[in-house]
Design an enzyme around this catalytic site. Structure first.
Site, PDB file in Angstrom:
ATOM      1  N   ARG A   1      -8.702   0.883  13.220  1.00  0.00           N
ATOM      2  CA  ARG A   1      -7.290   1.131  12.952  1.00  0.00           C
ATOM      3  C   ARG A   1      -7.192   2.164  11.842  1.00  0.00           C
ATOM      4  O   ARG A   1      -8.136   2.403  11.105  1.00  0.00           O
ATOM      5  CB  ARG A   1      -6.592  -0.152  12.510  1.00  0.00           C
ATOM      6  CG  ARG A   1      -6.995  -0.692  11.129  1.00  0.00           C
ATOM      7  CD  ARG A   1      -5.910  -1.625  10.602  1.00  0.00           C
ATOM      8  NE  ARG A   1      -6.204  -2.309   9.372  1.00  0.00           N
ATOM      9  CZ  ARG A   1      -5.994  -1.827   8.135  1.00  0.00           C
ATOM     10  NH1 ARG A   1      -5.578  -0.578   7.964  1.00  0.00           N
ATOM     11  NH2 ARG A   1      -6.223  -2.571   7.070  1.00  0.00           N
TER      12      ARG A   1
ATOM     13  N   ASN B   1     -10.164   5.554   2.594  1.00  0.00           N
ATOM     14  CA  ASN B   1      -9.134   5.113   1.653  1.00  0.00           C
ATOM     15  C   ASN B   1      -8.536   6.278   0.871  1.00  0.00           C
ATOM     16  O   ASN B   1      -8.351   7.345   1.437  1.00  0.00           O
ATOM     17  CB  ASN B   1      -9.693   3.978   0.783  1.00  0.00           C
ATOM     18  CG  ASN B   1      -8.872   2.711   0.971  1.00  0.00           C
ATOM     19  OD1 ASN B   1      -7.650   2.754   0.899  1.00  0.00           O
ATOM     20  ND2 ASN B   1      -9.528   1.592   1.208  1.00  0.00           N
TER      21      ASN B   1
ATOM     22  N   ASP C   1     -10.161   1.820  -4.029  1.00  0.00           N
ATOM     23  CA  ASP C   1      -9.131   1.756  -2.988  1.00  0.00           C
ATOM     24  C   ASP C   1      -8.263   3.021  -3.060  1.00  0.00           C
ATOM     25  O   ASP C   1      -8.755   4.105  -2.801  1.00  0.00           O
ATOM     26  CB  ASP C   1      -8.340   0.446  -3.192  1.00  0.00           C
ATOM     27  CG  ASP C   1      -7.550   0.032  -1.965  1.00  0.00           C
ATOM     28  OD1 ASP C   1      -7.254   0.900  -1.138  1.00  0.00           O
ATOM     29  OD2 ASP C   1      -7.220  -1.153  -1.835  1.00  0.00           O
TER      30      ASP C   1
ATOM     31  N   GLU D   1       0.822  -1.219   0.000  1.00  0.00           N
ATOM     32  CA  GLU D   1       0.000   0.000   0.000  1.00  0.00           C
ATOM     33  C   GLU D   1       0.855   1.268   0.000  1.00  0.00           C
ATOM     34  O   GLU D   1       2.071   1.199   0.152  1.00  0.00           O
ATOM     35  CB  GLU D   1      -0.874   0.027   1.272  1.00  0.00           C
ATOM     36  CG  GLU D   1      -2.216  -0.684   1.130  1.00  0.00           C
ATOM     37  CD  GLU D   1      -3.232   0.148   0.372  1.00  0.00           C
ATOM     38  OE1 GLU D   1      -2.913   1.278  -0.038  1.00  0.00           O
ATOM     39  OE2 GLU D   1      -4.348  -0.352   0.151  1.00  0.00           O
TER      40      GLU D   1
ATOM     41  N   ASN E   1      -6.041   3.594   8.222  1.00  0.00           N
ATOM     42  CA  ASN E   1      -5.900   3.016   6.892  1.00  0.00           C
ATOM     43  C   ASN E   1      -5.121   4.015   6.034  1.00  0.00           C
ATOM     44  O   ASN E   1      -4.116   4.542   6.502  1.00  0.00           O
ATOM     45  CB  ASN E   1      -7.282   2.643   6.328  1.00  0.00           C
ATOM     46  CG  ASN E   1      -7.194   1.648   5.199  1.00  0.00           C
ATOM     47  OD1 ASN E   1      -6.290   0.814   5.196  1.00  0.00           O
ATOM     48  ND2 ASN E   1      -8.078   1.722   4.243  1.00  0.00           N
TER      49      ASN E   1
END
Ligand code: CA
Length: 299
Positions: free
Chosen positions: A106, A155, A206, A23, A108
């Site tokens: 959490r 995202n 995403d 990522e 991202n």
């Protein structure tokens, strides 16, 4: 205007890797290197395209996103904290904790804005489709501002070349939203839908980046595609990757005309991995239009 489909042969695998959740590709113009993370493996990677080598540093916790600091090194998020990290000394300095009352949440994806602030959002790590996320913004003075609530899996983020629009992806609203953005204050307003996916076949948006013409490149997980939209949200181009989970993208290279793309192996079955063995690798695609330079954190 028709939609251009970019053929597979234009897409190169530049680093064969088995990242679990590759990522946050982030191009350093100064170093001419690509920083990226493997969230669940707690790793910060640094890929050098000229040598083809990849340096890896392991952190004590998951590392969902990173950005470059103007004064060198990285700002990043851990599970629930903003932190400063020096890849040379490996010194990690925790700054601020968020959402202490939401144990399942959490961090991202995250990114620096043109004003040098670091934006990062959160998600419910077990129930991905729960509207439990928030969007935060770390100021250069290390104060944290709460920018958006009820987010469904925060995202990809990006800013238009005129620095008047911010884009923000909520994966399980299957949408990218646009906001009016104030460069000087960092304030966002006038949220509206920029693009919405068909949610029937399991695909979702995403990572995201914006090019110098103001076109938005959005990773579509499921088919393993990147969709390029014009500034009004009209689909103009589709890039098809040889992996189902091409997660995020950014422009790099000396002229910012290489689109670097991360990918992931998370949640793929053994047959899927057999069919897409390059899952977890880094890819590069040459582009005609350059990207915008990576914005640096001013704190
Ligand atoms: Ca992501």
């Amino acid at each position: 205007m028709g939609i251009t489909l970019i053929k597979d042969e234009n897409i190169q695998c530049v680093l064969k890797w088995e990242a679990i959740i590759g990522e946050c590709p982030t191009w350093s113009s100064q170093e001419q290197k690509l920083y990226w993370v493997d969230i669940s493996e707690k790793k910060v990677h640094c890929f050098n395209p000229s040598s083809g080598t990849n340096k890896t540093i392991e952190l004590p916790e998951i590392v969902p996103c990173i950005a470059l600091r103007e004064k060198g090194g990285l700002v990043l998020t851990l599970k629930k904290e903003f932190a400063i990290f020096n890849p040379e000394t490996e010194k990690l300095q925790r700054i601020k904790t968020v959402e202490s009352d939401l144990p399942q949440n959490r961090f991202n994806d995250g990114k620096c804005d043109p004003g040098g602030r670091f934006w990062a959002g959160t998600m419910d790590s077990l129930e991905w489709k729960k509207p439990a996320g928030n969007l935060f913004c770390l100021q250069p003075d290390f104060q944290v501002r709460h920018m958006e609530k009820s987010v469904i899996c925060s995202n990809g983020l990006g800013w238009s070349p005129d620095m008047k629009t911010m884009y923000f992806t909520e994966s399980f609203r299957y949408s990218v939203f646009a906001y009016d953005y104030d460069l000087h204050t960092g304030a966002i307003s006038n949220r509206r839908l920029f693009m919405e996916m068909d949610k029937s076949d399991g695909r979702f948006p995403d990572g995201l980046t914006v090019d110098a013409e103001g076109f938005v490149w959005s990773n579509i997980v499921g088919p393993g595609e990147i969709h390029r939209f014009d500034p009004k949200g009209k689909l103009e181009r589709v890039l098809k990757f040889p992996v189902p989970r091409a997660t995020s993208c950014t422009f790099g290279g000396p002229d910012l005309k290489t689109l670097y793309v991360t990918s992931s192996r998370e949640t793929l079955s053994a047959p899927q991995l057999k069919e897409a063995p390059l899952s977890g690798s880094l890819f590069a695609v040459p582009t005609e239009t350059p990207g915008l330079p990576t914005f640096l954190f001013k704190g």
